[in-house]
Design an enzyme around this catalytic site. Structure first.
Site, mmCIF file in Angstrom:
data_model
loop_
_atom_site.group_PDB
_atom_site.id
_atom_site.type_symbol
_atom_site.label_atom_id
_atom_site.label_comp_id
_atom_site.label_asym_id
_atom_site.label_seq_id
_atom_site.Cartn_x
_atom_site.Cartn_y
_atom_site.Cartn_z
ATOM 1 N N ASP A 264 0.943 -0.898 -0.259
ATOM 2 C CA ASP A 264 -0.006 0.128 0.142
ATOM 3 C C ASP A 264 1.245 0.907 -0.157
ATOM 4 O OD1 ASP A 264 -1.983 1.715 -0.458
ATOM 5 O OD2 ASP A 264 -3.079 0.768 1.550
HETATM 6 C C1 BGC Z 1 -5.147 2.932 0.300
HETATM 7 C C2 BGC Z 1 -5.294 2.238 -1.028
HETATM 8 C C3 BGC Z 1 -5.040 3.250 -1.994
HETATM 9 C C4 BGC Z 1 -3.621 3.550 -2.472
HETATM 10 C C5 BGC Z 1 -3.724 4.622 -3.901
HETATM 11 C C6 BGC Z 1 -4.104 4.271 0.324
HETATM 12 O O1 BGC Z 1 -3.473 5.050 0.887
HETATM 13 O O2 BGC Z 1 -4.743 2.579 1.504
HETATM 14 O O3 BGC Z 1 -6.541 1.760 -0.865
HETATM 15 O O4 BGC Z 1 -5.654 2.045 -3.132
HETATM 16 O O5 BGC Z 1 -3.886 4.159 -1.327
HETATM 17 O O6 BGC Z 1 -4.340 5.331 -3.798
#
Ligand code: BGC
Length: 736
Positions: A264
């Site tokens: 993530d």
């Molecule tokens: C989130 C993800 C997301 C990623 C990219 C993160 O903060 O937890 O679910 O896909 O950002 O934007």
């Protein structure tokens, strides 16, 4: 038809051949994803691409910028490896579908698949070839803002909708124009964050992890999902991004996942913040060792992997494995054949068809929680006037929901506008916002609201929470209607006129303080672009509500976690062994108030059960039966029931089958959803529902963490919600 260049064997050969030509720097480059929020093909990206130091970009959604970045990667880098272009396309792109929790309330894999298809086609026009959806974290805590992005609390419902969404994004062949790679996220356990506070710790025993949280991911892997994203959260002391048990043992060794594992956002470097590692280098070490192939928006890999290899702490095989899975995905997407996007090969964005799917999805996602004395549907012929009041009646942006980076607010049709166009010629529609926003505590306009309600035949209150109150990092500890909304309800109620509440929200809310103050409730979630027309059609009976709750609605926040598939406990509560706090008699000494699993103030039942949802039709379930009481292990059983529409309108109903395994070597839930079906019945029509269950469908992970089916007694229920009492029994026997 599968593209010849993309047969699995040929892809593997091409991956090996390419890998042989790559320098270490180019390999590590493939494992790095960079964000690009500034400018058009900024220099740092262009330079990084030329030198093969970037494998993927995130958040570039300008067609020309994406094509230029692909051109640099393909034409100006040594090996010409194209880019994965990632974006959070979660519930629509320009055309916005209901939030995933709303889509889950449709209990309709087909509409979820079609919604994802439209989102993929629209996103692909900008060159995006990878989305970070579906989010399939089992969510049993409505305080958690990200419940909005989930499919709710149930393993089966989440798994089936996950598969449908993946199929929608990825299509039959990732090479086809408009297909984009999907991501099952967040692996794993994120939905269990303590007290629903985003990013907090999770502690999940392995049997529960395997029986609940991992199952939708297994379904996603089996359905061919291209990528998985690790969770931000700490699981049993080891953050998911460094969790070898999850990423290696379960995902690679047990499930044979061959796709990409992406971290993530910056979650590799956060391993240090968790207190797991001393610095970024150790974080990179832990993540690669656990099996994270690509780092999203961080630089731990680019800075430290070469050094770790030099020191002999990691093996080149670990890097090769990661790079192979990334290259394989790029080959599958057909990017080596054509990395460029020509939007004229794709259908137009915001097409009529896409908007119609958004409308259908919104229609099927609205759940009618109550409808006293059939106050709904409203009759445009019989009424003279309707008051439309509340902060969410005409809030085009707020009805779209949490993940709408690219959503086109111009496409959003609000309930107020839709009601005007539907019945504005026939009756007097009077609108008052009454509150600046859902949180407002200024009640100056309430007198005017009361006046309008008083002089109208019926009032429809549009209540709830704005989209910003749910989603990532937007958790709430109090999930009542915010601000003075309950007071607005109370004041309007005093008019004595019928009051309908339409609630737009990103989570289940505790509605105990208003439920008796209104005659009907339509719970619409954040319904997306076409929420208004869908709600207007439901209010005025052009369509019947057919959504069913994908998550339990608690009476009070203190009941959380409350979900239908709980365990029985040794002292289960029932209506005759509980006492309500208001009925405790303290005049005489007393020690026992029931000795069962309940709360003195909230009892043991939710306000609205999982699976609940009313209709304008009147559905009646009868004659439940099994085709055979004894079923041999390895065989199937058919559970049947008759469903009749005794009402006078045609409507959809979502029929649900629940099962309980009465005795097992680890205790099993009191009910588990095992099948469901959306059926449409004309007035007076009956249908026989046959649900076929194989004994494997009754398997679970036992004490030894292996899947097992144990012989013994089962109960099965069929009905329109998890509350159903229509029951039969069967028994699994050991085959001879
Ligand atoms: C989130 C993800 C997301 C990623 C990219 C993160 O903060 O937890 O679910 O896909 O950002 O934007």
């Amino acid at each position: 038809m599968a593209n010849q260049t993309n047969t699995p064997d040929e892809i593997d050969e091409r991956v090996v051949a390419l890998l042989e030509q790559m320098t270490l720097e180019e390999k590590i480059g493939q494992m790095c994803q960079l964000g690009a929020s500034e400018g058009y093909a900024p220099d740092y990206l262009a330079d990084g691409l030329r030198s093969g130091r970037i494998g993927s970009v995130i958040n570039v959604v300008d067609l020309h910028a994406v094509n230029e970045l692909q051109r640099i990667a393909v034409e100006e880098s040594r090996l010409g490896i194209p880019l994965l272009v990632g974006r959070d396309v979660i519930h629509g792109f320009k055309t916005v579908m209901p939030i995933p929790l709303g889509q889950a309330a449709s209990w309709n894999p087909e509409i979820v698949r079609e919604g994802a298809r439209i989102a993929a086609l629209e996103a692909a026009t900008t060159g995006v070839n990878w989305t970070f959806a579906p989010m399939i974290d089992i969510s049993r805590d409505a305080r958690w803002g990200r419940i909005a992005e989930s499919f709710g609390e149930c393993v089966l419902l989440t798994s089936e909708l996950a598969v449908a969404m993946i199929e929608g994004f990825q299509g039959d062949d990732l090479c086809e124009p408009g297909a984009i790679a999907a991501t099952a996220k967040h692996f794993a356990g994120y939905g269990a964050v303590e007290s629903g506070r985003d990013y907090a710790t999770t502690n999940i025993p392995e049997t529960k992890l395997r029986n609940v949280y991992l199952r939708p991911f297994k379904a996603a892997v089996d359905a061919g999902v291209s990528t998985l994203m690790t969770s931000f959260s700490d699981l049993n002391g080891i953050p998911a991004t460094a969790n070898e048990f999850l990423l290696r043992q379960v995902l690679r060794d047990e499930w044979n996942f061959g796709g990409v594992v992406v971290s993530d956002w910056d979650s590799i470097r956060q391993l240090h913040v968790h207190g797991l590692t001393e610095n970024d280098k150790e974080s990179a070490y832990q993540a690669i060792t656990a099996g994270v192939d690509m780092e999203m928006a961080g630089d731990a890999y680019s800075k430290h992997l070469a050094e770790l290899l030099d020191e002999g702490r990691i093996d080149i095989a670990a890097i090769d494995a990661a790079v192979s899975s990334i290259l394989r995905t790029k080959f599958k997407l057909g990017l080596f054949e054509n990395a460029f996007t020509d939007p004229s090969r794709l259908p137009p964005v915001a097409s009529k068809q896409g908007l119609e799917i958004a409308r259908q999805a919104a229609l099927q996602s609205v759940v009618m929680l109550k409808n006293d004395h059939h106050v709904l549907p409203l009759s445009a012929e019989k009424l003279g006037s309707v008051a439309v009041i509340g902060p969410l009646a005409d809030a085009p942006y707020q009805q779209l929901g949490t993940w709408i980076f690219d959503g086109d607010v111009e496409l959003s049709i609000t309930p107020m506008h839709a009601i005007h166009s539907l019945v504005g010629h026939d009756l007097d529609v009077r609108y008052l916002r009454a509150m600046e926003n859902s949180r407002s505590k200024a009640s100056e306009s309430f007198d005017e609201a009361v006046e309008i309600a008083q002089s109208s035949d019926v009032t429809v209150l549009f209540l709830g929470e704005e989209s910003i109150l749910s989603g990532e990092a937007h958790s709430r500890a109090d999930i009542n209607l915010p601000g003075d909304q309950a007071e607005l309800v109370r004041r309007v109620r005093e008019t004595g006129k019928p009051v309908i509440a339409v609630i737009l929200a990103g989570r289940p809310l505790t509605l105990t303080n208003i439920v008796d103050q209104v005659d009907a409730i339509l719970f619409a979630w954040h319904p997306g672009s076409m929420g208004g027309p869908a709600i207007a059609d439901l209010l005025f009976g052009l369509e019947s509500p057919s959504g069913k709750l994908p998550a339990t609605f608690p009476r009070m926040v203190g009941q959380i976690p409350i979900y239908y598939s709980q365990k029985n406990s040794g002292k289960p509560a029932s209506w005759d062994n509980i006492t309500h706090i208001d009925h405790i008699d303290t005049r005489a000494p007393q020690t026992s108030l029931g000795m069962s699993a309940f709360h003195l103030d909230a009892g043991f039942t939710p306000l609205f059960a999982f699976g609940h949802g009313l209709s304008y039709a009147d559905f009646d379930y009868q004659h439940i039966r099994v085709d055979s009481y004894e079923i041999e292990l390895g065989a199937s059983v058919t559970i049947s029931a008759e469903l009749t529409n005794r009402g006078d309108v045609a409507a959809d109903e979502v029929a649900q089958l629940y099962v309980r395994d009465l005795v097992a070597s680890v205790t099993r839930p009191v009910k588990e959803l095992k099948a469901f079906r959306r059926v449409r019945l004309e007035p007076g029509e009956s249908v026989t529902l046959d649900f076929v269950l194989h004994t494997d469908d009754l398997s679970f992970f036992g004490r030894d963490m292996r899947r097992t089916v144990e012989p013994g007694e089962f109960h099965a229920w069929v009905g329109g919600s998890s509350d159903t009492q229509l029951r039969t029994e069967f028994r699994i026997i050991q085959s001879a």
